[in-house]
Scaffold this motif. Structure first.
Motif, PDB file in Angstrom:
ATOM      1  N   LYS A  93      28.399  29.146   8.349  1.00  0.00           N
ATOM      2  CA  LYS A  93      27.754  28.418   7.512  1.00  0.00           C
ATOM      3  C   LYS A  93      27.072  29.386   6.266  1.00  0.00           C
ATOM      4  O   LYS A  93      26.579  28.972   5.481  1.00  0.00           O
ATOM      5  CB  LYS A  93      26.769  27.419   8.265  1.00  0.00           C
ATOM      6  N   ILE A  94      26.625  30.459   7.134  1.00  0.00           N
ATOM      7  CA  ILE A  94      25.923  31.800   6.196  1.00  0.00           C
ATOM      8  C   ILE A  94      26.847  32.325   5.033  1.00  0.00           C
ATOM      9  O   ILE A  94      26.638  32.544   3.940  1.00  0.00           O
ATOM     10  CB  ILE A  94      25.302  32.776   7.001  1.00  0.00           C
ATOM     11  N   THR A  95      28.088  32.714   5.722  1.00  0.00           N
ATOM     12  CA  THR A  95      29.024  33.447   4.784  1.00  0.00           C
ATOM     13  C   THR A  95      29.995  32.612   4.144  1.00  0.00           C
ATOM     14  O   THR A  95      31.001  33.052   3.262  1.00  0.00           O
ATOM     15  CB  THR A  95      29.645  34.492   5.575  1.00  0.00           C
ATOM     16  N   GLY A  96      30.317  31.356   4.790  1.00  0.00           N
ATOM     17  CA  GLY A  96      31.559  30.653   4.278  1.00  0.00           C
ATOM     18  C   GLY A  96      33.072  31.278   4.806  1.00  0.00           C
ATOM     19  O   GLY A  96      33.914  30.696   4.354  1.00  0.00           O
ATOM     20  N   GLU A  97      33.047  32.305   5.686  1.00  0.00           N
ATOM     21  CA  GLU A  97      34.052  32.710   6.093  1.00  0.00           C
ATOM     22  C   GLU A  97      34.747  32.069   7.163  1.00  0.00           C
ATOM     23  O   GLU A  97      34.210  31.138   8.068  1.00  0.00           O
ATOM     24  CB  GLU A  97      33.738  34.164   6.887  1.00  0.00           C
ATOM     25  N   ILE A  98      36.051  31.804   7.072  1.00  0.00           N
ATOM     26  CA  ILE A  98      36.885  30.963   8.073  1.00  0.00           C
ATOM     27  C   ILE A  98      37.039  31.838   9.243  1.00  0.00           C
ATOM     28  O   ILE A  98      37.606  32.992   9.124  1.00  0.00           O
ATOM     29  CB  ILE A  98      38.069  30.660   7.614  1.00  0.00           C
ATOM     30  N   ILE A  99      36.544  31.179  10.273  1.00  0.00           N
ATOM     31  CA  ILE A  99      36.673  32.121  11.708  1.00  0.00           C
ATOM     32  C   ILE A  99      37.713  31.360  12.791  1.00  0.00           C
ATOM     33  O   ILE A  99      37.479  30.329  12.942  1.00  0.00           O
ATOM     34  CB  ILE A  99      35.299  32.155  12.364  1.00  0.00           C
ATOM     35  N   ASN A 100      38.594  32.112  13.083  1.00  0.00           N
ATOM     36  CA  ASN A 100      39.563  31.796  14.100  1.00  0.00           C
ATOM     37  C   ASN A 100      39.185  32.367  15.521  1.00  0.00           C
ATOM     38  O   ASN A 100      38.710  33.417  15.615  1.00  0.00           O
ATOM     39  CB  ASN A 100      41.104  32.256  13.936  1.00  0.00           C
ATOM     40  N   SER A 101      38.851  31.568  16.493  1.00  0.00           N
ATOM     41  CA  SER A 101      38.429  31.679  17.731  1.00  0.00           C
ATOM     42  C   SER A 101      39.469  31.323  18.883  1.00  0.00           C
ATOM     43  O   SER A 101      39.994  30.186  18.677  1.00  0.00           O
ATOM     44  CB  SER A 101      37.068  31.490  17.868  1.00  0.00           C
ATOM     45  N   CYS A 102      39.462  31.939  19.980  1.00  0.00           N
ATOM     46  CA  CYS A 102      40.125  31.323  20.996  1.00  0.00           C
ATOM     47  C   CYS A 102      39.684  31.853  22.309  1.00  0.00           C
ATOM     48  O   CYS A 102      38.780  32.871  22.248  1.00  0.00           O
ATOM     49  CB  CYS A 102      41.595  31.667  21.064  1.00  0.00           C
ATOM     50  N   SER A 103      39.953  31.179  23.323  1.00  0.00           N
ATOM     51  CA  SER A 103      39.441  31.755  24.693  1.00  0.00           C
ATOM     52  C   SER A 103      40.376  31.341  25.873  1.00  0.00           C
ATOM     53  O   SER A 103      41.485  30.492  25.746  1.00  0.00           O
ATOM     54  CB  SER A 103      38.225  31.163  25.078  1.00  0.00           C
ATOM     55  N   ILE A 104      40.762  31.974  27.046  1.00  0.00           N
ATOM     56  CA  ILE A 104      41.174  31.565  28.184  1.00  0.00           C
ATOM     57  C   ILE A 104      40.629  30.848  28.994  1.00  0.00           C
ATOM     58  O   ILE A 104      39.247  31.302  29.507  1.00  0.00           O
ATOM     59  CB  ILE A 104      41.702  33.091  28.591  1.00  0.00           C
ATOM     60  N   VAL A 105      41.035  29.783  29.441  1.00  0.00           N
ATOM     61  CA  VAL A 105      40.277  28.995  30.567  1.00  0.00           C
ATOM     62  C   VAL A 105      40.290  29.381  31.776  1.00  0.00           C
ATOM     63  O   VAL A 105      41.460  29.957  32.234  1.00  0.00           O
ATOM     64  CB  VAL A 105      40.890  27.547  30.505  1.00  0.00           C
ATOM     65  N   THR A 106      39.235  29.443  32.561  1.00  0.00           N
ATOM     66  CA  THR A 106      39.190  30.229  33.903  1.00  0.00           C
ATOM     67  C   THR A 106      38.897  29.123  34.973  1.00  0.00           C
ATOM     68  O   THR A 106      38.209  27.882  34.471  1.00  0.00           O
ATOM     69  CB  THR A 106      38.418  31.410  34.064  1.00  0.00           C
ATOM     70  N   THR A 107      39.110  29.411  35.987  1.00  0.00           N
ATOM     71  CA  THR A 107      38.984  28.626  37.335  1.00  0.00           C
ATOM     72  C   THR A 107      38.535  29.167  38.339  1.00  0.00           C
ATOM     73  O   THR A 107      38.702  30.535  38.458  1.00  0.00           O
ATOM     74  CB  THR A 107      40.337  27.474  37.439  1.00  0.00           C
ATOM     75  N   GLU A 108      38.270  28.566  39.576  1.00  0.00           N
ATOM     76  CA  GLU A 108      37.626  29.342  40.765  1.00  0.00           C
ATOM     77  C   GLU A 108      38.954  30.153  41.348  1.00  0.00           C
ATOM     78  O   GLU A 108      40.144  29.472  41.081  1.00  0.00           O
ATOM     79  CB  GLU A 108      37.151  28.363  41.657  1.00  0.00           C
ATOM     80  N   ALA A 109      38.862  31.289  41.647  1.00  0.00           N
ATOM     81  CA  ALA A 109      40.143  32.010  42.061  1.00  0.00           C
ATOM     82  C   ALA A 109      40.256  31.450  43.530  1.00  0.00           C
ATOM     83  O   ALA A 109      39.305  31.426  44.239  1.00  0.00           O
ATOM     84  CB  ALA A 109      39.574  33.444  42.330  1.00  0.00           C
ATOM     85  N   LYS A 110      41.650  31.473  43.718  1.00  0.00           N
ATOM     86  CA  LYS A 110      42.290  30.790  45.077  1.00  0.00           C
ATOM     87  C   LYS A 110      43.455  31.531  45.595  1.00  0.00           C
ATOM     88  O   LYS A 110      44.032  32.454  44.508  1.00  0.00           O
ATOM     89  CB  LYS A 110      42.730  29.450  44.859  1.00  0.00           C
ATOM     90  N   GLY A 111      43.690  31.558  46.613  1.00  0.00           N
ATOM     91  CA  GLY A 111      44.956  32.298  47.008  1.00  0.00           C
ATOM     92  C   GLY A 111      44.718  33.767  46.998  1.00  0.00           C
ATOM     93  O   GLY A 111      43.595  34.408  47.146  1.00  0.00           O
ATOM     94  N   VAL A 112      45.801  34.387  46.798  1.00  0.00           N
ATOM     95  CA  VAL A 112      45.991  35.924  46.486  1.00  0.00           C
ATOM     96  C   VAL A 112      44.927  36.474  45.376  1.00  0.00           C
ATOM     97  O   VAL A 112      44.362  37.560  45.524  1.00  0.00           O
ATOM     98  CB  VAL A 112      47.328  36.477  46.698  1.00  0.00           C
ATOM     99  N   MET A 113      44.764  35.273  44.472  1.00  0.00           N
ATOM    100  CA  MET A 113      43.759  35.837  43.563  1.00  0.00           C
ATOM    101  C   MET A 113      42.498  35.884  43.792  1.00  0.00           C
ATOM    102  O   MET A 113      41.737  36.604  43.160  1.00  0.00           O
ATOM    103  CB  MET A 113      44.091  34.908  42.116  1.00  0.00           C
ATOM    104  N   ARG A 114      42.013  35.209  44.848  1.00  0.00           N
ATOM    105  CA  ARG A 114      40.650  35.364  45.364  1.00  0.00           C
ATOM    106  C   ARG A 114      40.577  36.856  45.828  1.00  0.00           C
ATOM    107  O   ARG A 114      39.384  37.177  45.555  1.00  0.00           O
ATOM    108  CB  ARG A 114      40.525  34.453  46.527  1.00  0.00           C
ATOM    109  N   GLU A 115      41.471  37.480  46.279  1.00  0.00           N
ATOM    110  CA  GLU A 115      41.287  38.805  47.028  1.00  0.00           C
ATOM    111  C   GLU A 115      41.172  39.697  45.819  1.00  0.00           C
ATOM    112  O   GLU A 115      40.277  40.587  45.626  1.00  0.00           O
ATOM    113  CB  GLU A 115      42.486  39.164  47.915  1.00  0.00           C
ATOM    114  N   ILE A 116      42.247  39.663  44.734  1.00  0.00           N
ATOM    115  CA  ILE A 116      42.086  40.443  43.428  1.00  0.00           C
ATOM    116  C   ILE A 116      41.050  40.380  42.473  1.00  0.00           C
ATOM    117  O   ILE A 116      40.276  41.098  42.173  1.00  0.00           O
ATOM    118  CB  ILE A 116      43.396  40.160  42.729  1.00  0.00           C
ATOM    119  N   HIS A 117      40.390  39.157  42.530  1.00  0.00           N
ATOM    120  CA  HIS A 117      39.424  38.789  41.528  1.00  0.00           C
ATOM    121  C   HIS A 117      38.055  38.433  42.372  1.00  0.00           C
ATOM    122  O   HIS A 117      37.450  37.573  42.061  1.00  0.00           O
ATOM    123  CB  HIS A 117      39.546  37.776  40.541  1.00  0.00           C
ATOM    124  N   ASN A 118      37.745  39.453  43.326  1.00  0.00           N
ATOM    125  CA  ASN A 118      36.820  39.282  44.305  1.00  0.00           C
ATOM    126  C   ASN A 118      35.294  39.235  43.620  1.00  0.00           C
ATOM    127  O   ASN A 118      34.398  38.769  44.389  1.00  0.00           O
ATOM    128  CB  ASN A 118      37.021  39.925  45.549  1.00  0.00           C
TER     129      ASN A 118
END
Length: 86
Positions: free
Chosen positions: A27-52
């Protein structure tokens, strides 16, 4: 030193992360901003050990569920990865 892992589906097929994308105007600059994100969830299984430290992992969308995700339909989360230290 952190351990690096190769993470795959059991059948070694490609998979996708669930993500969100938006385009908005600063709203200040009028620039078009493209944004994205990766959806995360609770780590489970082997990923619980890696992302501890944060206990989260990217939400995985299998190829057969990608259309459902894109159409805002319910999808099942996948946690049964194969991992290999590299």
């Amino acid at each position: 030193k952190e351990t690096k892992y190769l993470i795959e589906l059991p059948n070694s097929e490609l998979f996708s992360f669930a993500g969100l994308y938006d385009q908005w105007i600063d709203k200040i600059t009028g620039e078009i901003i493209n944004s994205c994100s990766i959806v995360t969830t609770e780590a489970k299984g082997v990923m619980r050990e890696i992302h501890n430290s944060k206990m989260r992992m990217p939400m995985i969308i299998e190829n057969n569920q990608m259309e459902d995700w894109l159409k805002n339909k319910e999808t099942n989360l996948f946690f049964d990865f194969k991992t290999f230290e590299v």
